[in-house]
Design a protein around this motif. Structure first.
Motif, PDB file in Angstrom:
ATOM      1  N   SER A  63       0.807  -1.223   0.000  1.00 42.93           N
ATOM      2  CA  SER A  63       0.000   0.000   0.000  1.00 42.93           C
ATOM      3  C   SER A  63       0.836   1.267   0.000  1.00 42.93           C
ATOM      4  O   SER A  63       0.368   2.321  -0.424  1.00 42.93           O
ATOM      5  N   TRP A  64       2.099   1.183   0.480  1.00 43.06           N
ATOM      6  CA  TRP A  64       2.895   2.416   0.632  1.00 43.06           C
ATOM      7  C   TRP A  64       3.714   2.770  -0.615  1.00 43.06           C
ATOM      8  O   TRP A  64       4.469   3.730  -0.607  1.00 43.06           O
ATOM      9  N   THR A  66       3.238   3.564  -4.769  1.00 38.88           N
ATOM     10  CA  THR A  66       2.234   3.869  -5.784  1.00 38.88           C
ATOM     11  C   THR A  66       2.912   3.982  -7.147  1.00 38.88           C
ATOM     12  O   THR A  66       3.980   4.611  -7.278  1.00 38.88           O
TER      13      THR A  66
END
Length: 678
Positions: A63-64, A66
């Protein structure tokens, strides 16, 4: 046969098809980023394809991270990556999947600074609630090991960034004051709670008397034991001064000879009985109020104006007084002491001060300094002075005693020093203006080869470059544990509280020191064998020689005893253990020491700025089976010497507490360390 001809030609027919396959090259194949980024695209990756028309996609698996642009494409292209700030004090590992290839991304741990406000609180005996503020940019957890304190908010004590911690304190029924704490990161919020008290009531609560004084009493109502005491010498208790339950306190108040009214009290438990007494109306005025005389002595006169009868007196044997109805005459003897002196003359309720200069007599003391062994002992000093020249002698420390402590003219002063159970110490014996320095030897630091232990496994044996070790011995440092404070350039000091550890004469980084134990890091430059010495407060131990291996791996454990659950983080950065096991196929981050030299080289005592790998082959085994090691090297953000291994749990691993062994070169870590798998 046509079929045979077809089989013959099949490989040739297939060649054009094989030539049309898409081959992708992604660069770089891995990269590292710091804990914090300033925004925007932090990394760009290049994709090269083997021919035109080859399609590809790019995605993040965590999730961290992108994918900002280049989520898909055809032919050659680029992919832009943005990485969120790491707000944890631990390095984290994520991956990208680009054109079917896995790209590891390592992000350094955050440099977490914590402050709390306020730092302590006092909660009443009946209990209550409160809160304090946590100021940080990182995640945190508020934890208390005190059973009578509960962390109420946030939920489960976990928070991130600046926030508040609410707590609840139960009533104190122990009968004694108690102290507990709540820990947030490296800081501690202290809570003190007094014991429940027993109160009293007094009837009446005060009295007013004339200047003549008198007797009286008051009643005490109490459900517990109490004691009574007077705050002024002119109030005397004439009956019981203590009781258990209800009682009576009797008192006598002396006559007040002063012109001014006065007030005192009698304290009973937590209550105060106030005594107010009127003044006598007598006023005494002195003129002048002080005098200064030379060393040779002299005399003076004090004019006394009073509205009542008065007397004059002094406790100084060098002052003589004569009085009349309105004057006080005083005479001071010569001052042969070699030091100025001050005396007082009491006249009624007033005080007259006499200051006399120092005498001219000379006092000498020999020798000027003495040395005493660690076992203590006695000796003497020769005081030289003329007859009539007075002197006093005093030591500056309680471990020295003198006899005599004063005299007139020449004399011998005997001193005695108690045994020294600590470091070397120095004091002074002062005779008038002369000073004699007294130095007493202290115990020297000592340790043996068996006392040099691997800080992770607690075994003794060969050392390795960068190995964190614990040294056990005697007189190694101060009585209280003293922990290192980072110095300039984020480095650990080589001296704490006067203690150093020398490897072949080179001072090594220190983590903490105490009287019987210290922790240090073997310099990365040692090879073959090394000579170890501990220097404390200027005294140096006998040297200890130990062999040095290329590596000496050992895994840190949660118990800090060298066995049991290892110091391991799961892939989601939770602490691995029975309540938080790792999934098969996931990565775990194992923390150890003794990995030997690193590439690129790291500096002794520094915080590892980024990934630096070990120089020799490495491996890991979980439950006796080989496990993939993705990274083995320095732990970014921790002191150089901490070894981090990123190990993948085998997909077919059993469930439970499984034995874990790491190998660096030919050396293996200690047995008995486990990793939890679900």
């Amino acid at each position: 046969d046509p079929r045979m001809r077809l089989l013959y030609w099949f490989p040739l027919l297939a060649l054009p098809a094989l030539a049309q396959e898409c081959v992708y090259t992604v660069s770089p194949t891995s990269f590292s980023v710091p804990a914090a980024e300033t925004g925007g695209i932090v990394r760009t990756l290049r994709i090269d394809v083997s021919r035109g028309g080859c399609a590809w996609t790019a995605r993040s698996n965590v999730s961290w991270i992108t994918v900002s642009f280049g989520q898909s494409g055809t032919n050659d292209g680029t992919v832009g990556i943005r990485v969120d700030d790491n707000r944890e004090a631990l390095t984290r590992l994520g991956t990208l999947t680009i054109a079917g290839q896995t790209i590891p991304v390592t992000q350094a741990a955050a440099n977490c600074n914590f402050t709390i406000f306020p730092t302590s609180a006092v909660v009443g005996a009946s209990g209550g609630t409160g809160s304090f503020e946590v100021r940080t940019a990182c995640s945190w957890q508020a934890v208390t090991n005190t059973e009578w304190i509960t962390v109420v908010t946030p939920e489960n004590g976990r928070g991130a960034g600046t926030g508040a911690v609410g707590y609840s304190v139960r009533a104190n029924t122990t009968g004694a004051t108690r102290t507990g704490s709540i820990e947030v990161g490296p800081l501690r919020f202290n809570i003190q709670q007094p014991a429940a008290s027993c109160t009293q009531s007094l009837t009446p609560a005060q009295v007013s008397l004339s200047a003549a004084g008198g007797n009286g009493s008051f009643a005490v109502a109490s459900g517990c034991a109490w004691t009574a005491s007077a705050s002024a010498s002119w109030i005397q208790l004439t009956g019981a001064t203590s009781g258990d339950g209800n009682g009576t306190v009797a008192y006598t108040v002396q006559a007040n000879a002063q012109a001014a009214a006065r007030s005192g009290n009698i304290r009973v438990g937590s209550q105060t009985f106030t005594v107010n007494q009127a003044g006598s109306g007598c006023a005494v005025v002195l003129s002048p109020t002080s005098a200064s005389l030379p060393a040779a002595g002299g005399s003076g006169t004090i004019a006394v104006a009073a509205t009542c009868t008065w007397t004059a007196s002094t406790n100084e044997n060098w002052l003589r007084l004569t009085t009349s109805a309105s004057t006080v005459n005083f005479t001071a003897e010569p001052n042969n002491s070699g030091a100025a002196r001050i005396g007082a003359i009491a006249i009624g309720a007033q005080s007259f001060t006499v200051t006399q200069a120092a005498g001219g007599c000379a006092v000498t003391v020999s020798p000027a300094s003495v040395q005493i062994g660690i076992a203590g002992g006695s000796g003497s000093l020769l005081v030289s002075a003329a007859n009539g020249c007075r002197w006093t002698a005093s030591p500056s420390a309680a471990w020295l005693t003198l006899n005599p402590s004063s005299g007139d003219g020449g004399a011998t002063v005997f001193y005695n020093a108690s045994a020294n159970t600590g470091p070397a110490r120095t004091a002074a014996i002062t005779v008038n203006a002369q000073s004699v320095t007294v130095t007493q030897a202290g115990s020297s630091p000592s340790f043996t080869a068996a006392g040099v232990r691997h800080a992770a496994s607690f075994v003794s044996g060969p050392l390795a470059p960068g190995l964190i070790v614990t040294i056990f011995g005697n007189s190694l440092g101060p009585a209280d544990l003293t922990v290192a404070t980072l110095i300039a350039a984020n480095a650990f000091p080589t001296e704490i509280a006067g203690t150093r550890v020398l490897f072949d004469g080179v001072a090594a980084p220190l983590l903490y020191v105490s009287a019987n134990q210290l922790s240090t890091v073997v310099p990365f430059a040692v090879r073959g064998s090394t000579r170890i010495e501990v220097e404390a407060r200027g005294a140096r131990s006998s040297p200890v020689m130990l062999p040095v291996s290329l590596t000496a791996p050992g895994i840190f454990t949660q118990s800090a005893q060298g066995s049991g659950p290892g110091a391991i983080l799961n892939q989601n950065f939770t602490v691995n253990g029975p309540s938080s096991p790792a999934a098969p196929g996931s990565f775990v981050f194992v923390f150890a020491t003794g990995g030997g030299a690193m590439q690129p080289a790291v500096r002794d005592g520094s915080l590892a700025p980024g990934a630096a790998g070990v120089l020799v082959p490495f491996a890991a085994e979980i439950d006796g089976a080989a496990a993939v090691v993705d990274y083995a090297g320095a732990a970014p953000g921790l002191i150089a010497g901490v070894l981090q291994m990123n190990v993948r749990v085998p997909f077919d691993a059993r469930i439970g507490e499984l034995p874990l062994v790491i190998r660096v070169d030919e050396a293996a870590s200690q047995p008995g360390v486990t990793v939890s798998v679900r």
